[in-house]
Design a protein around this motif. Structure first.
Motif, short mmCIF file in Angstrom:
data_model
loop_
_atom_site.label_atom_id
_atom_site.label_comp_id
_atom_site.label_asym_id
_atom_site.label_seq_id
_atom_site.Cartn_x
_atom_site.Cartn_y
_atom_site.Cartn_z
N ARG A 192 0.98 -1.22 -0.01
CA ARG A 192 -0.06 -0.31 0.05
C ARG A 192 0.99 1.26 -0.09
NH1 ARG A 192 -5.60 0.73 3.41
NH2 ARG A 192 -6.04 -0.75 1.24
N GLY A 193 0.66 2.06 -0.76
CA GLY A 193 1.36 3.17 -0.99
C GLY A 193 2.95 3.03 -1.50
N ASP A 194 3.04 1.88 -2.24
CA ASP A 194 4.14 1.14 -2.83
C ASP A 194 5.25 0.77 -1.84
OD1 ASP A 194 3.34 1.50 -5.61
OD2 ASP A 194 4.06 3.54 -5.56
N LYS A 195 4.59 0.57 -0.47
CA LYS A 195 5.50 -0.04 0.59
C LYS A 195 4.85 -1.36 0.81
CE LYS A 195 8.48 3.46 0.98
NZ LYS A 195 9.48 3.51 0.86
N VAL A 196 5.75 -2.20 1.36
CA VAL A 196 5.34 -3.64 1.84
C VAL A 196 4.61 -3.24 3.09
CG1 VAL A 196 6.12 -5.80 2.64
CG2 VAL A 196 7.22 -4.76 0.73
N ARG A 197 3.30 -3.98 3.19
CA ARG A 197 2.59 -3.96 4.41
C ARG A 197 2.46 -5.34 4.97
NH1 ARG A 197 -1.22 0.43 4.80
NH2 ARG A 197 -2.13 -0.63 6.61
N PHE A 198 2.74 -6.47 4.08
CA PHE A 198 2.71 -7.66 4.55
C PHE A 198 3.33 -8.72 3.72
CE2 PHE A 198 0.27 -11.79 4.23
CZ PHE A 198 0.52 -12.53 5.59
N CYS A 199 3.87 -9.65 4.30
CA CYS A 199 4.43 -10.71 3.46
C CYS A 199 4.08 -12.17 4.03
CB CYS A 199 5.90 -10.57 3.03
SG CYS A 199 6.62 -12.02 2.10
N THR A 200 3.95 -13.22 3.46
CA THR A 200 3.79 -14.41 4.28
C THR A 200 4.70 -15.04 4.64
OG1 THR A 200 3.67 -15.48 1.67
CG2 THR A 200 1.81 -15.15 2.55
N ALA A 201 4.79 -15.93 5.69
CA ALA A 201 6.00 -16.57 6.25
C ALA A 201 6.30 -17.95 5.56
CB ALA A 201 5.67 -16.61 7.55
N ASP A 202 7.48 -17.97 5.17
CA ASP A 202 7.61 -19.40 4.41
C ASP A 202 7.48 -20.74 5.42
OD1 ASP A 202 8.52 -17.59 2.29
OD2 ASP A 202 10.55 -17.85 2.87
N HIS A 203 7.05 -21.64 4.94
CA HIS A 203 7.12 -23.16 5.59
C HIS A 203 8.56 -23.56 5.27
CE1 HIS A 203 2.51 -22.59 4.81
NE2 HIS A 203 2.92 -22.13 6.24
N SER A 204 9.54 -23.35 5.80
CA SER A 204 10.99 -24.02 5.61
C SER A 204 11.56 -23.91 6.92
CB SER A 204 11.58 -22.90 4.56
OG SER A 204 11.91 -21.66 5.15
N VAL A 205 12.67 -24.78 6.85
CA VAL A 205 13.53 -24.96 7.89
C VAL A 205 14.23 -23.61 8.17
CG1 VAL A 205 15.94 -25.82 8.85
CG2 VAL A 205 14.13 -27.17 7.36
N ALA A 206 14.61 -22.62 7.22
CA ALA A 206 15.15 -21.32 7.45
C ALA A 206 14.23 -20.44 8.00
CB ALA A 206 15.55 -20.73 5.90
N GLN A 207 12.82 -20.34 7.66
CA GLN A 207 11.86 -19.68 8.54
C GLN A 207 11.75 -19.93 10.09
OE1 GLN A 207 9.91 -17.05 7.38
NE2 GLN A 207 9.33 -16.73 9.18
N MET A 208 11.95 -21.26 10.23
CA MET A 208 11.82 -21.79 11.71
C MET A 208 13.10 -20.94 12.64
SD MET A 208 11.02 -25.69 11.25
CE MET A 208 11.15 -26.20 12.77
N ASP A 209 14.27 -20.75 11.78
CA ASP A 209 15.51 -20.12 12.36
C ASP A 209 15.07 -18.56 12.61
OD1 ASP A 209 17.10 -22.28 12.81
OD2 ASP A 209 18.32 -21.94 11.05
N VAL A 210 14.25 -17.85 11.78
CA VAL A 210 13.87 -16.71 11.84
C VAL A 210 12.77 -16.56 13.07
CG1 VAL A 210 12.56 -14.78 10.60
CG2 VAL A 210 13.98 -15.92 9.35
N GLU A 211 12.04 -17.51 13.15
CA GLU A 211 10.93 -17.29 14.28
C GLU A 211 11.61 -17.47 15.60
OE1 GLU A 211 8.16 -20.51 13.00
OE2 GLU A 211 7.44 -18.81 11.40
N ARG A 212 12.72 -18.39 15.88
CA ARG A 212 13.40 -18.48 17.11
C ARG A 212 14.45 -17.34 17.08
NH1 ARG A 212 18.13 -21.71 17.05
NH2 ARG A 212 18.68 -22.64 14.91
N GLY A 213 14.62 -16.59 16.40
CA GLY A 213 15.64 -15.52 16.63
C GLY A 213 17.05 -15.78 16.17
N ALA A 214 17.21 -16.76 15.45
CA ALA A 214 18.56 -17.10 15.08
C ALA A 214 19.19 -16.68 13.71
CB ALA A 214 18.92 -19.01 15.04
#
Length: 247
Positions: free
Chosen positions: A122-144
């Motif tokens: 919105r307004g050419d700025k990212v407002r939302f993005c889906t969260a991947d179903h991946s091992v790497a995304q799990m590392d994002v979610e636990r702060g690593a």
């Protein structure tokens, strides 16, 4: 509801393209889907094609822009893929990711499985993005790992959820929490696209303006300027909501 859209689906630096995309806007409803068949499994291009085409057709013909309806349609598509695999033993491992946008102009649903993404602007700025179903995304979610560094992670392509596997994996389904307005945009893309086109580059291309074709073409130009020779298949759909004057 008035919208414009453009699509690209390319084999990239590979011999075969296992990505698929489909889009329909009819009867006051619109649906756009991108899919990425898992390259390690024979026949995944068939799974991705079934998913992209069937999910759009089912939504236009009998679906509603509700979380329940989209979840049910996704299960129906999963069963279609299993039927095809049962009829063709050579593709028993075939499976796919998907990312989809489903709307009637009043209610809008975003859904995905795997690491194909939906970005909302919105307004050419990212407002939302889906969260991947991946091992790497799990590392994002636990702060690593930071979200920015996810695309460089060694486990970025190790998925925790796919469509068409031995067990049904439900999609993440989310209703957009505010009405669409002119200027809103959605970008659906496979990992072969977002790995090389960052969020800031997406925003710059949108801000520069022009048609959906030209904006998506600029993003593709950026991708090709940095991707290695043997880069993955890439697919993207850009959808923009227009005003009554078509702008």
């Amino acid at each position: 509801m008035t919208l414009a859209y453009s699509r690209i689906c390319s084999p990239g630096g590979r011999q075969y393209n296992q990505d698929s995309t489909s889009g329909r806007a009819e009867g006051g409803k619109a649906c756009f889907v991108v899919c990425d068949g898992l390259g390690a499994y024979i026949g995944s291009s068939i799974a991705s094609s079934i998913c992209a085409q069937s999910l759009c057709d089912m939504f236009i013909e009998r679906g509603e822009p509700t979380e329940k309806s989209i979840a049910e349609l996704t299960h129906d598509v999963h069963m279609l893929i299993l039927d095809e695999k049962s009829a063709n033993g050579r593709i028993e491992g075939a499976c796919t990711t998907f990312a989809g946008l489903f709307t009637d102009g009043t209610r809008t649903i975003i859904a995905h499985i795997g690491d194909s993404r939906v970005y909302r602007f919105r307004g050419d700025k990212v407002r939302f993005c889906t969260a991947d179903h991946s091992v790497a995304q799990m590392d994002v979610e636990r702060g690593a790992l930071t979200r920015r560094d996810l695309r460089y992670h060694r486990d970025q392509n190790k998925l925790t959820r796919v469509l068409g596997g031995k067990r049904y994996s439900p999609p993440d389904v989310r209703e957009v929490d505010e009405p669409l307005i002119p200027g809103d945009s959605f970008l659906l893309c496979t990992d072969g696209f977002w790995e090389y086109v960052g969020e800031e580059e997406m925003e710059k291309a949108l801000l520069a303006g022009g048609s959906c074709e030209s904006i998506l073409g600029e993003m593709e130009r950026l991708l090709l300027s940095v991707a290695p020779a043997n880069h993955d298949n890439y697919t993207a759909v850009l959808v923009r909501i227009l005003g009554e004057d078509g702008k």
